[in-house]
Scaffold this active site. Sequence first.
Site, PDB file in Angstrom:
ATOM      1  CG  HIS A 133      12.387 -54.722 -62.644  1.00 27.20           C
ATOM      2  ND1 HIS A 133      11.624 -53.063 -63.079  1.00 27.20           N
ATOM      3  CD2 HIS A 133      13.032 -55.062 -63.005  1.00 27.20           C
ATOM      4  CE1 HIS A 133      12.199 -53.153 -64.143  1.00 27.20           C
ATOM      5  NE2 HIS A 133      13.842 -54.014 -63.937  1.00 27.20           N
TER       6      HIS A 133
ATOM      7  CD  GLU B 214       7.290 -53.142 -59.307  1.00 31.31           C
ATOM      8  OE1 GLU B 214       7.154 -51.867 -59.485  1.00 31.31           O
ATOM      9  OE2 GLU B 214       8.321 -54.601 -59.496  1.00 31.31           O
TER      10      GLU B 214
ATOM     11  CB  CYS C 286       9.611 -50.812 -64.778  1.00 33.04           C
ATOM     12  SG  CYS C 286      10.045 -51.812 -65.289  1.00 33.04           S
TER      13      CYS C 286
ATOM     14  CB  CYS D  99       7.087 -53.283 -63.115  1.00 31.78           C
ATOM     15  SG  CYS D  99       8.128 -54.542 -63.433  1.00 31.78           S
TER      16      CYS D  99
END
Length: 161
Positions: free
Chosen positions: A57, A59, A87, A90
């Site tokens: 992801h 992040e 999420c 993250c």
Amino acid sequence: MSRFTPHARPMRLAIDDVRRQFQALPGGPFGACIVRGEAVIAVAHNTVLAHHDPTCHAEVNAIRAASAALASHDLSGCTIYSTTEPCPMCFSAIHWARLERVVFGTRIEDVQRLGFNELTVDNATLKRLGGSPVDIIPDFLRDECLRLLDDWAALPGRQVY
């Protein structure tokens, strides 16, 4: 309540990074930028599809890049800007990296409407349940981040996961 005032430049760097990757479709329409004060430490986008790795992801990619740039796992004093609310994975990485705050544009519900397989646990709930000190600043440059999602959704060949 935070006295921190977010700045547009880091969020726009994250948005621009995602837009540069649109045609390659390396992952979803998500970008992140980590700053310390005025200094940009890392900018990253989602590469889940390109790397065949569900942890890539934006992040997490930004945290990896910032940690490498600073030669430290401790990102105290840094702020992460994310085009979409992180999420749970993250947000946990943000907490463990000791980032001071997260500033995000769109919310989990916004990406759910695109078909992404999101857990519906928002950052405020994670912060409360986990006792995290991470400051959360939602809805920053929300319209620009929503436009990013809409533009990505219009791309042919895009994939949700």
